[in-house]
Enzyme design. Sequence first.
Site, PDB file in Angstrom:
ATOM      1  N   ASP A  13      -2.662  -3.973  -1.228  1.00  0.00           N
ATOM      2  CA  ASP A  13      -1.451  -3.307  -1.713  1.00  0.00           C
ATOM      3  C   ASP A  13      -1.704  -2.410  -2.925  1.00  0.00           C
ATOM      4  O   ASP A  13      -0.827  -2.232  -3.779  1.00  0.00           O
ATOM      5  CB  ASP A  13      -0.356  -4.337  -2.048  1.00  0.00           C
ATOM      6  CG  ASP A  13      -0.032  -5.218  -0.861  1.00  0.00           C
ATOM      7  OD1 ASP A  13      -0.092  -4.713   0.272  1.00  0.00           O
ATOM      8  OD2 ASP A  13       0.271  -6.404  -1.068  1.00  0.00           O
ATOM      9  N   GLY A  40       0.166  -3.744   5.439  1.00  0.00           N
ATOM     10  CA  GLY A  40       1.436  -3.027   5.343  1.00  0.00           C
ATOM     11  C   GLY A  40       1.242  -1.867   4.393  1.00  0.00           C
ATOM     12  O   GLY A  40       1.046  -2.066   3.191  1.00  0.00           O
TER      13      GLY A  40
HETATM   14  P1  GDP Z   1      -1.341  -0.474   0.529  1.00  0.00           P
HETATM   15  O1  GDP Z   1      -1.216  -1.698   1.353  1.00  0.00           O
HETATM   16  O2  GDP Z   1      -2.588  -0.450  -0.299  1.00  0.00           O
HETATM   17  O3  GDP Z   1      -1.176   0.795   1.314  1.00  0.00           O
HETATM   18  O4  GDP Z   1      -0.145  -0.523  -0.508  1.00  0.00           O
HETATM   19  P2  GDP Z   1       1.392  -0.870  -0.166  1.00  0.00           P
HETATM   20  O5  GDP Z   1       1.976   0.291   0.540  1.00  0.00           O
HETATM   21  O6  GDP Z   1       1.500  -2.205   0.476  1.00  0.00           O
HETATM   22  O7  GDP Z   1       1.979  -1.064  -1.615  1.00  0.00           O
HETATM   23  C1  GDP Z   1       2.030  -0.014  -2.548  1.00  0.00           C
HETATM   24  C2  GDP Z   1       3.509   0.266  -2.840  1.00  0.00           C
HETATM   25  O8  GDP Z   1       3.615   1.024  -4.029  1.00  0.00           O
HETATM   26  C3  GDP Z   1       4.192   1.094  -1.774  1.00  0.00           C
HETATM   27  O9  GDP Z   1       5.538   0.730  -1.699  1.00  0.00           O
HETATM   28  C4  GDP Z   1       4.032   2.524  -2.275  1.00  0.00           C
HETATM   29  O10 GDP Z   1       5.078   3.378  -1.823  1.00  0.00           O
HETATM   30  C5  GDP Z   1       4.137   2.325  -3.761  1.00  0.00           C
HETATM   31  N1  GDP Z   1       3.318   3.217  -4.580  1.00  0.00           N
HETATM   32  C6  GDP Z   1       2.105   3.768  -4.302  1.00  0.00           C
HETATM   33  N2  GDP Z   1       1.647   4.449  -5.363  1.00  0.00           N
HETATM   34  C7  GDP Z   1       2.589   4.322  -6.338  1.00  0.00           C
HETATM   35  C8  GDP Z   1       2.662   4.761  -7.687  1.00  0.00           C
HETATM   36  O11 GDP Z   1       1.772   5.408  -8.219  1.00  0.00           O
HETATM   37  N3  GDP Z   1       3.780   4.409  -8.379  1.00  0.00           N
HETATM   38  C9  GDP Z   1       4.779   3.677  -7.848  1.00  0.00           C
HETATM   39  N4  GDP Z   1       5.820   3.376  -8.609  1.00  0.00           N
HETATM   40  N5  GDP Z   1       4.728   3.243  -6.564  1.00  0.00           N
HETATM   41  C10 GDP Z   1       3.641   3.546  -5.842  1.00  0.00           C
HETATM   42  P1  IMO Z   2      -2.712  -4.318   2.824  1.00  0.00           P
HETATM   43  O1  IMO Z   2      -3.539  -3.558   3.828  1.00  0.00           O
HETATM   44  C1  IMO Z   2      -2.040  -7.967   0.550  1.00  0.00           C
HETATM   45  C2  IMO Z   2      -3.451 -11.713   2.326  1.00  0.00           C
HETATM   46  C3  IMO Z   2      -2.414 -12.742   2.724  1.00  0.00           C
HETATM   47  C4  IMO Z   2      -3.188 -14.004   2.468  1.00  0.00           C
HETATM   48  C5  IMO Z   2      -4.603 -13.631   2.918  1.00  0.00           C
HETATM   49  C6  IMO Z   2      -4.951 -14.075   4.329  1.00  0.00           C
HETATM   50  O2  IMO Z   2      -1.262  -4.019   2.894  1.00  0.00           O
HETATM   51  O3  IMO Z   2      -3.300  -4.204   1.462  1.00  0.00           O
HETATM   52  P2  IMO Z   2      -4.254 -13.133   6.716  1.00  0.00           P
HETATM   53  O4  IMO Z   2      -2.919 -12.994   7.368  1.00  0.00           O
HETATM   54  O5  IMO Z   2      -5.009 -11.862   6.564  1.00  0.00           O
HETATM   55  O6  IMO Z   2      -5.098 -14.211   7.324  1.00  0.00           O
HETATM   56  O7  IMO Z   2      -3.926 -13.657   5.223  1.00  0.00           O
HETATM   57  O8  IMO Z   2      -4.677 -12.225   2.826  1.00  0.00           O
HETATM   58  N1  IMO Z   2      -3.273 -10.355   2.914  1.00  0.00           N
HETATM   59  C7  IMO Z   2      -2.842  -9.298   2.220  1.00  0.00           C
HETATM   60  N2  IMO Z   2      -2.385  -9.193   0.951  1.00  0.00           N
HETATM   61  N3  IMO Z   2      -2.127  -6.863   1.311  1.00  0.00           N
HETATM   62  C8  IMO Z   2      -2.601  -6.944   2.577  1.00  0.00           C
HETATM   63  O9  IMO Z   2      -2.834  -5.855   3.333  1.00  0.00           O
HETATM   64  C9  IMO Z   2      -2.936  -8.212   3.101  1.00  0.00           C
HETATM   65  N4  IMO Z   2      -3.392  -8.644   4.294  1.00  0.00           N
HETATM   66  C10 IMO Z   2      -3.603  -9.954   4.161  1.00  0.00           C
HETATM   67  O10 IMO Z   2      -1.268 -12.649   1.927  1.00  0.00           O
HETATM   68  O11 IMO Z   2      -3.247 -14.267   1.096  1.00  0.00           O
HETATM   69 MG    MG Z   3       0.165  -3.277   1.668  1.00  0.00          MG
END
Ligand code: GDP
Ligand code: IMO
Ligand code: MG
Length: 418
Positions: A13, A40
Amino acid sequence: MAGIAIVGLQWGDEGKGKITDFFSSKADCVVRYQGGNNAGHTVVVGEKSYKFHLIPSGVIQGKKVVIANGVVVCPKTLIEEIDMLHSHGIEPDLMVSDRAHVIMPYHRILDGAEEELLGKKKIGTTKRGIGPCYTDKIARYGIRMVDIIDEKRLKEKLDIVIPIKQRIFDSYGLGKIDEEKILREYVEYGKKLEKYVGDTIYFLNSIIDEKDIIFEGAQGFLLDIDYGTYPYTTSSNPVAGGICNGAGISPKKIERIIGVMKAYVTRVGMGAMPTEEKGGEGNHMAEKGHEYGTTTGRKRRCGWLDLVAAKYAVMVNDVDEIALTKLDVLDGLKKVKVCIGYEYDDDVIEKFPSAIDVLEKCRPVYEELDGWDGSCGKKKYEDLPANAKKYIDFISEWLNKPVGIISTGAGREDTILL
Ligand code: GDP
Ligand code: IMO
Ligand code: MG
């Protein structure tokens, strides 16, 4: 004419989806190489927000997108995602590896059952069946995309695997597995997905010398099955090196590695996190950063930037540069802290420990810096508050790597390229 890796350096994330979307405008093809719909990735473009679990984020920029052999595919999720794109008027130019393993209903059930059995020691998985699917891959009785597009082949494979799974189901008291129902369901998925299935290994190697390919990591380095906080990890290799196995690409072809790192840390699920802040500042990060999981909706644990873990991640991935995201979330804090060492057994250690019980006992050693306000939405480096620049410099010097991208908001345009 290069392979560009975009990998997460923390516990996922970090904003990989946003950074991938940003760079996709100049790329020809975007590839997922590991993980599954445990990921996600949220991409915000103008008023629209897209959430991806399987399809690479580059799809919004109209690029060729590939789900490579190292990914575990939930066909139902994939079909839903294609439908979601259609509803936005996007026809994905998608190719899914025929070798990619498929998540089956029994994988999801076993994911839940194993977690329950682990009790207090549960991993806190996304319950998407990721671990059990990779387990079958390694055990050599997994079902692959190439199987679900051929009914006869799928039936032969199910005849082998279902009796094995039934034994396990019996021991858990999980009831009878309905092979015929699974066969019918997955044959239907196969029919819908057949036109996307192909040999992605030959395809990617046929274009990599001519085109720019982005490899979009899922999860993050600290969740890597080999390098992460084992056993509190996922079951794949998000590390940049995982691209070679996960997409069938030679290490020689990866020319640029971008490590995505939040200005603080978050974690979903269980496992040690030395800099976790359960109180005030942690809540500030969670609320201001909307730190709720894209996949499961769970509140993410938040804490200060951990440079011991980051240095380890930077070393193994050997990133060329860092994309520092969510800097704006720290706006308004009087002081910000960064962890530069761990106190353990009366010593200060700077190496990330391999044993989880050691990491659990590590106490962070902090450097405190002055906070700032007003970085949110800034599009030029010169416009950033002076203390925010000092924070970035501190990180860059400590890690001995340039910060090449700064993200100051969720939107595509809230990005500073240095
Ligand atoms: P990923 O899994 O690494 O693609 O990250 P996620 O999408 O799960 O989580 C990042 C969240 O932060 C998302 O809701 C993005 O829209 C948001 N986001 C990304 N970059 C920034 C930023 O620089 N500032 C803020 N406030 N939100 C951001
Ligand atoms: P993105 O791509 C954050 C975490 C789960 C759990 C561990 C194992 O959005 O960064 P799993 O279902 O993979 O066996 O769970 O890994 N986890 C993540 N945490 N971002 C993700 O993906 C994750 N995918 C799995 O919460 O701790
Ligand atoms: Mg994510």
